[in-house]
Design a protein around this motif. Structure first.
Motif: not given
Length: 314
Positions: A122-127, A133-140
């Motif tokens: 899922f991370d690779r899909y978002i990237a 919006r990568y860092s915004t969607i996958l926030s800490h």
């Protein structure tokens, strides 16, 4: 070592044989086990240390990789020291409670790793599909919630196995032809009806591992669709290159397991020691090779490892 009850002899201590049929080769077999454990322990510990201490690596992909490395350390430590004790000292005796504890941690750690691989897809899909919006969607915050959710799913799903095994009366042989305790192998030594154990094991397989494989497959279908829509060949190559490490780890994780299951189901004429060796490859290979794959394929990690191991002399 045993106690008496109304059903006969109920075993409270079991004996792990190691690699049945190859007892005279245990010393030699222990060498790859020991080497793989040292590599897995050092490699994954180094990976965790680098990711946690370098703020430049506090990105979603590396944080998920850190979780995967932690699971690899747990999996290796749950299995390999026990196997080495059998190979080196013949110390195969294990209590029922300790055996069930090993079953719990091995099974739940496998499910945790499987869940992390899904999230990394899922991370690779978002990237690739939403790079801005990568860092915004996958926030800490979201990464932390995902990690906790995978942990609860894995350990919560396997937790009933403790009850399913504790309810059994083990009145058959107390010999386990393996290097570690396995749920169904242990259950088959009981004199009770184990259909619930078998069906729950099937439920875990279908609800988690099979579902995880399907989710990973769907993620990569979406990734490939997005990649082939890119106008530039260089952009397509760069996007696909970011997925290579993850694909290698997926094949390494699911490949030996699927092959082991197929040989157990259809390879009835295959020797028992081959089945046990294949099951151990499933445990040994991913923790040993995962940090090597990501260390070599990821330039940021590779540069930091080289700098740490070979600092420039002033």
């Amino acid at each position: 070592m045993t106690t008496l009850n109304h059903t006969g002899i109920s075993h409270t201590v079991f004996r792990l044989l190691g690699i049945p049929g190859l007892e005279d080769q245990h010393i030699w077999i222990s060498i790859p086990f020991f080497i793989s454990y040292v590599i897995a322990l050092l490699g994954n510990s180094l990976l965790i240390f680098i990711i946690l201490t370098k703020r430049s690596l506090h990105e979603p992909m590396y944080l998920f990789l850190c979780m995967l490395a932690g699971a690899d350390v747990v999996l290796s430590t749950c299995t390999v020291p026990q196997a080495l004790a059998i190979f080196w000292f013949g110390a195969g005796e294990i209590s029922l409670d300790r055996c069930i504890t090993q079953v719990f941690f091995i099974s739940s750690t496998f499910l945790f790793e499987s869940g992390i691989l899904v999230v990394m897809a899922f991370d690779r899909y978002i990237a690739i599909c939403y790079p801005l919006r990568y860092s915004t969607i996958l926030s800490h915050t979201l990464i932390g919630k995902i990690g906790v959710s995978i942990f609860l799913r894995s350990y919560g799903t396997v937790f009933p196995v403790i009850y399913l095994l504790k309810r059994l009366t083990f009145c058959k042989r107390n010999i386990l032809p393996n290097t570690a305790c396995k749920h169904i192998v242990l259950a088959k030594l009981s004199c009770n009806d184990i259909r619930v154990n078998i069906w729950y094991g099937f439920f875990i397989l279908m609800l988690t591992l099979i579902l995880d494989v399907l989710l990973i497959f769907v993620s990569y279908m979406l990734i490939l669709r997005a990649v082939f829509r890119m106008p530039s060949q260089d952009a397509r190559h760069k996007a696909l290159n970011t997925c290579v490490s993850h694909v290698c780890v997926i094949i390494l994780f699911y490949g030996p397991g699927i092959f082991s299951v197929l040989t157990q189901r259809f390879g009835r004429h295959i020797s028992l020691h081959i089945h046990v060796l294949l099951a151990n490859v499933y445990i040994l290979a991913p923790p040993m090779l995962n940090p090597i794959i990501y260390g070599i394929r990821t330039k940021q990690i590779w540069d930091l490892v080289i700098h740490m191991l070979f600092p420039k002399q002033k």
